[in-house]
Write an enzyme that holds these catalytic residues in place. Structure first.
Site, PDB file in Angstrom:
ATOM      1  N   ASP A  94      -2.170  -1.102  10.096  1.00  0.00           N
ATOM      2  CA  ASP A  94      -2.367  -1.225   8.650  1.00  0.00           C
ATOM      3  C   ASP A  94      -3.048  -2.525   8.234  1.00  0.00           C
ATOM      4  OD1 ASP A  94      -1.247   1.242   8.083  1.00  0.00           O
ATOM      5  OD2 ASP A  94       0.755   0.436   7.693  1.00  0.00           O
ATOM      6  N   LYS A 117       0.842  -1.205   0.000  1.00  0.00           N
ATOM      7  CA  LYS A 117       0.000   0.000   0.000  1.00  0.00           C
ATOM      8  C   LYS A 117       0.873   1.250   0.000  1.00  0.00           C
ATOM      9  CE  LYS A 117       0.749   1.762   4.259  1.00  0.00           C
ATOM     10  NZ  LYS A 117       1.171   3.139   4.543  1.00  0.00           N
TER      11      LYS A 117
END
Length: 293
Positions: free
Chosen positions: A137, A12
């Site tokens: 995350d 990401k």
């Protein structure tokens, strides 16, 4: 029920990263637009009689109980009284400790794998709730795509998905301490903050030019000052692309480009100008979470 499964876990980036305040518990309130990209690790999961075994092709990835894969497996095994074990073979392509959530995405894949292998029938939302206990995350990585993360990064809202945007990622051969970066962040000295609403507008209208123009990372205020090599790298990438941005707390720098042709051109230039210890990757945005191979 199957005895093995192969999954991809995606890296990401942050299209925006804003820090709103420091909480009493020591964590920071953040507001981030997070985005998966087409750079992934492959994980092969197999049932074994007992234990948690991690095998990897990357020398810097721990295979003991400090690995998030191990912690994710142990958590679900404990909660659901699973007496068997699991072997995880990790083929690493996402740079380690790079601000790209590689370890978090591996943990997310482990939760998805155990859910399927042992038929736990947990929804993605239920997996994400458990994931928040392991790392900020990890909940994002389960669904992937484009999401707004608030709180400590675990309160998520799915957004309009980003259009296809090509990127050149450059990961230098050193690590940046996330704790050090947040520890040296003085919000009273910062005057310019990321404009989330402009990026949201770009996402809604599928305008990559707006997304690129308004993408911003507040943590650059700290990392670029404390790590001059990251500052120099960002300046170099910025000179070759539409815009350069640091990912997470660093040290990876990404450059936005107009397409695959320009991306490969920039990659070739950087490979000539930087030493071979820098990891340079051409990639693009995608809308994928944990994906079965």
């Amino acid at each position: 029920m199957v005895d093995n499964i192969d999954l991809k876990s995606y890296a990401k980036i942050n299209l925006t990263l804003d820090v709103l305040a420091k909480r009493k518990d020591g964590y920071h309130e953040v507001e981030m637009i997070m985005q998966t990209i087409d750079l992934s690790d492959k994980l092969s999961f197999s049932k074994i009689k007992k234990g948690i075994e991690i095998i990897t092709d990357h020398p810097d990835v721990p295979t003991d109980n400090s690995n998030l894969i191990y912690k994710a497996a142990k958590m679900l095994f404990g909660e659901f009284s699973i007496c068997e074990g699991i072997r995880v073979n990790l083929t690493k392509r996402i740079p380690v400790a790079a601000g790209l959530a590689g370890g978090s995405s591996n943990a997310a894949a482990t939760l998805v794998a155990i859910n399927q292998l042992w038929g736990l029938n947990l929804s993605k939302e239920e997996l994400a709730t458990r994931a928040a206990d392991l790392g900020a995350d990890i909940p994002f990585c389960i669904n992937g795509g484009t999401q707004l993360a608030t709180g400590i990064g675990t309160e998520l809202k799915i957004l309009d998905q980003a259009p296809e945007i090509y990127l050149v990622l450059v990961n230098p051969p050193f690590e940046v301490s996330t704790a050090e970066v947040y520890g040296n962040l003085d919000l009273h000295k910062i005057n310019i903050y990321p404009n989330k609403d402009k990026v949201l507008e770009g996402l809604k209208d599928k305008r990559s030019d707006l997304i690129i123009k308004w993408s911003s990372n507040l943590l650059e205020n700290v990392t670029l000052k404390r790590y001059p090599d990251v500052k120099r790298l960002k300046e170099k990438v910025d000179s070759l692309t539409s815009k350069a941005l640091m990912s997470g707390s660093g040290p990876t720098v990404l450059g936005f480009v107009r397409g695959i042709k320009e991306a490969n051109k920039v990659k070739n230039i950087l490979e000539q100008e930087l030493d071979n210890k820098h990891h340079i990757v051409v990639t693009k945005t995608n809308n994928k979470g944990i994906e079965e191979i």
